[in-house]
Design an enzyme around this catalytic site. Sequence first.
Site, PDB file in Angstrom:
ATOM      1  CE1 TYR A  28      76.516 104.040  22.176  1.00  0.00           C
ATOM      2  CE2 TYR A  28      76.131 104.750  20.063  1.00  0.00           C
ATOM      3  CZ  TYR A  28      75.683 104.723  21.346  1.00  0.00           C
ATOM      4  OH  TYR A  28      74.666 105.407  21.485  1.00  0.00           O
TER       5      TYR A  28
ATOM      6  CG  HIS B   2      73.979 104.573  30.266  1.00  0.00           C
ATOM      7  ND1 HIS B   2      72.933 103.989  29.319  1.00  0.00           N
ATOM      8  CD2 HIS B   2      73.463 104.830  31.475  1.00  0.00           C
ATOM      9  CE1 HIS B   2      71.995 104.157  29.989  1.00  0.00           C
ATOM     10  NE2 HIS B   2      72.273 104.621  31.364  1.00  0.00           N
TER      11      HIS B   2
END
Lengths: 140, 140, 140, 140, 140, 140, 140, 140, 140, 140, 140, 140
Positions: free
Chosen positions: C22, C97
């Site tokens: 991430y 996303h």
Amino acid sequence: MSILIINGPNLNLLGRREQNIYGSQDFLEYFEQLKVNYPDTKFDYYQSNIEGEIIDKLQEVGFSDHQIILNAGGYTHTSVAIRDAIAAIEAPVLEVHISNIYSREEFRQKSLLSGVCKGVICGFGLDSYRLAIEAVIKTR
Amino acid sequence: MSILIINGPNLNLLGRREQNIYGSQDFLEYFEQLKVNYPDTKFDYYQSNIEGEIIDKLQEVGFSDHQIILNAGGYTHTSVAIRDAIAAIEAPVLEVHISNIYSREEFRQKSLLSGVCKGVICGFGLDSYRLAIEAVIKTR
Amino acid sequence: MSILIINGPNLNLLGRREQNIYGSQDFLEYFEQLKVNYPDTKFDYYQSNIEGEIIDKLQEVGFSDHQIILNAGGYTHTSVAIRDAIAAIEAPVLEVHISNIYSREEFRQKSLLSGVCKGVICGFGLDSYRLAIEAVIKTR
Amino acid sequence: MSILIINGPNLNLLGRREQNIYGSQDFLEYFEQLKVNYPDTKFDYYQSNIEGEIIDKLQEVGFSDHQIILNAGGYTHTSVAIRDAIAAIEAPVLEVHISNIYSREEFRQKSLLSGVCKGVICGFGLDSYRLAIEAVIKTR
Amino acid sequence: MSILIINGPNLNLLGRREQNIYGSQDFLEYFEQLKVNYPDTKFDYYQSNIEGEIIDKLQEVGFSDHQIILNAGGYTHTSVAIRDAIAAIEAPVLEVHISNIYSREEFRQKSLLSGVCKGVICGFGLDSYRLAIEAVIKTR
Amino acid sequence: MSILIINGPNLNLLGRREQNIYGSQDFLEYFEQLKVNYPDTKFDYYQSNIEGEIIDKLQEVGFSDHQIILNAGGYTHTSVAIRDAIAAIEAPVLEVHISNIYSREEFRQKSLLSGVCKGVICGFGLDSYRLAIEAVIKTR
Amino acid sequence: MSILIINGPNLNLLGRREQNIYGSQDFLEYFEQLKVNYPDTKFDYYQSNIEGEIIDKLQEVGFSDHQIILNAGGYTHTSVAIRDAIAAIEAPVLEVHISNIYSREEFRQKSLLSGVCKGVICGFGLDSYRLAIEAVIKTR
Amino acid sequence: MSILIINGPNLNLLGRREQNIYGSQDFLEYFEQLKVNYPDTKFDYYQSNIEGEIIDKLQEVGFSDHQIILNAGGYTHTSVAIRDAIAAIEAPVLEVHISNIYSREEFRQKSLLSGVCKGVICGFGLDSYRLAIEAVIKTR
Amino acid sequence: MSILIINGPNLNLLGRREQNIYGSQDFLEYFEQLKVNYPDTKFDYYQSNIEGEIIDKLQEVGFSDHQIILNAGGYTHTSVAIRDAIAAIEAPVLEVHISNIYSREEFRQKSLLSGVCKGVICGFGLDSYRLAIEAVIKTR
Amino acid sequence: MSILIINGPNLNLLGRREQNIYGSQDFLEYFEQLKVNYPDTKFDYYQSNIEGEIIDKLQEVGFSDHQIILNAGGYTHTSVAIRDAIAAIEAPVLEVHISNIYSREEFRQKSLLSGVCKGVICGFGLDSYRLAIEAVIKTR
Amino acid sequence: MSILIINGPNLNLLGRREQNIYGSQDFLEYFEQLKVNYPDTKFDYYQSNIEGEIIDKLQEVGFSDHQIILNAGGYTHTSVAIRDAIAAIEAPVLEVHISNIYSREEFRQKSLLSGVCKGVICGFGLDSYRLAIEAVIKTR
Amino acid sequence: MSILIINGPNLNLLGRREQNIYGSQDFLEYFEQLKVNYPDTKFDYYQSNIEGEIIDKLQEVGFSDHQIILNAGGYTHTSVAIRDAIAAIEAPVLEVHISNIYSREEFRQKSLLSGVCKGVICGFGLDSYRLAIEAVIKTR
């Protein structure tokens, strides 16, 4: 009106290939006979082993007044791209198969194309092509 | 830096094909507009209906400093070979789709390519291509 | 016009959480930067770990003139209720996303939301949010 | 005896939401009408978009002499936790749905709750709630 | 070192709920006993029926030196979001179940959480919690 | 208006058959009671163990002003032909079940008929039929 | 009371085998340590690579007052015959695993044995055996 | 030579039933026309909604010199018994469908009969029957 | 002629093991009785818990004039190797089961062996063995 | 005591039908022989191609002291309704098959009936019926 | 260097067993020939029908400088335990099959072992073993 | 005798492409070496990224006395058309793979071609090709 017959991969081997399944007659010979039997109809024939060339051909005639008879051979079961081409064009497409695909291997019993074709004729040997022509020109 | 847009099968029919899904604009027209809007970027365009030619093209530019925007059309859902080409080359590949493939037929909701692409942009009509360009050149 | 960014569960941990997937940037920091980069646009931000609070928020702004950018985190793959909220409201919802969910675990490759969203942008790190903004305000 | 109606996520939007599926009547309006039609019965109403709050409510009344009518909305198809709550309490729970879930998307045709509910009434629009009341109080 | 026990939905009903499966002892009573039996260990306890609150709690203590014992109840089988929280935090999480989930319904035999937990203890009634404590503090 | 109740295979054995599942009351006895309780409604009753005779009956009354209450028994789960009959006729068909089919064997949890019925009432014992009548005549 | 530890195939290689998964300690060494730590308990140990010999051993002690701790190794996932032996005998069997099988290959995430074992302890390295002993003798 | 056309369930409703799928012509009317168009062929017609009666009929003519054209309607997708009858008899059976079953519901895309039929003709409306007759009598 | 009865894993526990499923009679006792009842037939008996020993025995007698009655117990559902042994030898093998495996757990309803056995007898308790003997020696 | 043999669809063709699978003997001829061989037993015989008539017959004798031997032919694999009839009646039902269904097509390897029958005898040709009689009357 | 050939169940029957699939040559005879053809290589041979003995043998030589050629027969498709043994040892294992397992039954087309073997050679009859030797000793 | 090696898509990139999987050697270089090592054998080489061109080549040499060694790359897993070509021609085809496809992604573990090839050699790096040559010319 004009009818285009498109044959997909390995159908150029008809007469030589697995004769117990596909019979012993060469397709071009059979095609000549068809032209004799239907003297009032204009026929074209195209064969390719290349998926994308079948798409090219479908696009080429798909916005004219052709009716298309398609035996996509092995691509029948795997080609979303040919399915999309059939859905994209305006000319109606009839799906034919020489053998009864529903009595063969599991993977051969599902056609990705049938859902966007006008109809399906399957299992009558080379006679499947004649029946497709009858479907188009409705002799009776 | 140079951006190559590759369009797969039937995308040459944009503007003529199922307009309710794909819109009414021709891709080349749209492409001209893109070039105007991004005057500082070099663009190339390639379209083919043939799976293997798409692979050829990916290989051809894949070891140069291109960034590739790929809409593989129907091959998206069936081509391990294109997936392998993307994984084999060094240039990053961005996957785009015009329609929202996740709201369509079951078989169209799975992309074999996404897993090896840098990212996916899907469902914004032709604007998906512009967003991919933004992803590459990061205007802000 | 106003853009609401909604982040779902665990996205409040961005910058601390699995940085190899991430990235290392905190979302609020990134959000400030976005506001600077798009000075003419009004932005709101909402984060919750609670599925039903995300639904509450979608309903709250869903009948005004907001455009919604939604990263539903883990609920993406399990929430029929959020899907129903998106379908129920009038405001368009864009799904984003950070990571490329299609290259991760099998269960993470299927979004229950995509089918009712306007479009999907996935895999570009935090830049996915900027691309969604571009999709909304069309700078070019 | 007292009847508690619990509505799950997005059912607070009835009358505004996808009217072709869910109709145009607001639930609270309908609820008032029910109270008029069944003057001898005590009714309570609870709505939440939060899965766990529905569980809280089921637990709260589940050991009293309530009969519960539950439309769990989108949680119907995903919530083992609500299923467990229904199994855990003593009060009988009747499952209702406004639309015919069996004629909709595949994922909506399976209820995780039905197996532990007393019965299921589905597809009669808002009238499904009245039928559930009839099931409880047996007017004939 | 401190041990936090988190109980998910319906575990507040222990002692009242399906006693043939879950036994007749109240959890808080059991928890007091644990504290007596392990006087040198600091314990905290948290219970919620709300998925997102469990995530909140995991995040709250997940970057301190807690060890977490988690019985996520029904969310065990459906929550990608809790799985993500466990993967996101630094504190180790041990999964426990009172009943033997592998001898129950098919949908209850699959845990979405086990793959990111340190270990799993399942089927020993309330004693599963004590074993998890033993796993943490290693009395021998 | 007239209501036709059609019972499928083995429902003629009600009262004799697996009483723990289906109860101890004979259907005809129950039917007499229904007629007494709804004196203003005309009722017909038909039972057959033969799939095709159920189709015959559906066709026979399906273009008149009947409302049909159908418990197709075991054919519920296997008969595309009865499904087609329901879709073919104009009269609305309500599906009822005595037992809660969703808490029984896997194969019994899927109805092929529900998708084309007006609604489904399931699990209330013989009272399911009364509720279906209420659905038709709306006493309140 | 007596505790029998049964280890299945390849567990005789502990300490030599895939040390990143199974650790570097030899089992017999570990077993000696266990005996020292639990001086009041009688222990037996059996290892075999042969499925049927594990069944023989289970039958041999299964009607005495042994408690059995079983790590069936690879047979965990394939042996209906060992499952049947566990169900056939009277002695309780506890299932242990060194690694967290739920975070490994798909085929290793399903145990055929868990459903008939008293409980499962999994993922704590060799310490899983100690926890199983704690489960049996309940030191607190 | 004699041709027997067998129609299965609900095909007696042709012309009344879902006209958008099945067209507006009554089958008997169409059958009269067929007899006029093929004056040299003897035709018989049989329709039943009962699976077993279709089997009875197949057996009755199946050892004579009939050729059978079968549209088994809904039984196409569920009847092993009709499949067995086709395999048991000597007369060839041709499968026809009015609609294109491959573009309809998933359960309607699989025929249990095709594998034992001589061939399949599907999707040409009532004209499917004429094509089957052409397949039998080969006018060219 | 000689009949060999082979029993697989856990069948040596008959009479002690799950008596509600397998009955209370010891197999050897039953075997003595069989020998008395069929005085003209030569019987052999073999039992092993080891899959490979069952294969050894099948090979040992499989090329003589034995007829083999096999209850492979738990290996019935998992052993390709025993299946291969049955196919490899010349002696016919009859499969028997004491319990009705088709009314038990899903994994127990599939036999890997039936497809290569001469026939299957299942569900008659120990009497299944006598019926298999009758199948071999045809007393009438 | 009386034994009723029920044969399902196409079993009236025995001796004519696929002789390589079903043998060359007519069933009625075989039935006469059975009656001679078991002179002390009363036999009845019923055959129908209609699923519902088989149910009618099962119901008719199912509450008397008959023992029923059932070969349901193709309905074996598709009929929940016959399964329900077997479960509903009191008389025990024995399932027989002439061929070894487990060595044939996938769809023929699953019986919906076995789970509620007393036992199954399969693969011994017509002798399967004699073995079922032996199961009932236990000659030894 | 030394090569160990391990043959699994039923491969001791080569030359006697299903000769159309496995050929008519005895393995030991073939093995003698191999030794003659590769005079500079040391060969060992081991065969067992017992899964665990194959594991024993793999462990015994697996930490020496052997190269192992393994045909695990029927265990190829079912043995996680042999797979684990291959992964546990240091010696490389080559998987061979005499027949082309990919053209046989579905269950035989999946090897549990291939994923941890160095390579697979399949379908060349006994010559598969020679090719494996070539793979090890690389004559060119 | 002549050996034709056909390489499918992306195999022209060997040496450049994912070297951890496919090694660092260029195929043409390797091919030269093969010709040196087997001076008595005539070799041809063909590579294409286009599925249909591989079919063209298979057809071109397939009726001569060639032996064909085929690595179809990504088409291995998706091409029914190449499978059909292999089945159609007379020349034997040997399937080879450089990497061990059975230890890679799920979709890469299934070859559509193996079932119609003479044999499969997989996982030995470029040496897989030499082993295939050995299979053809049998040096010992």
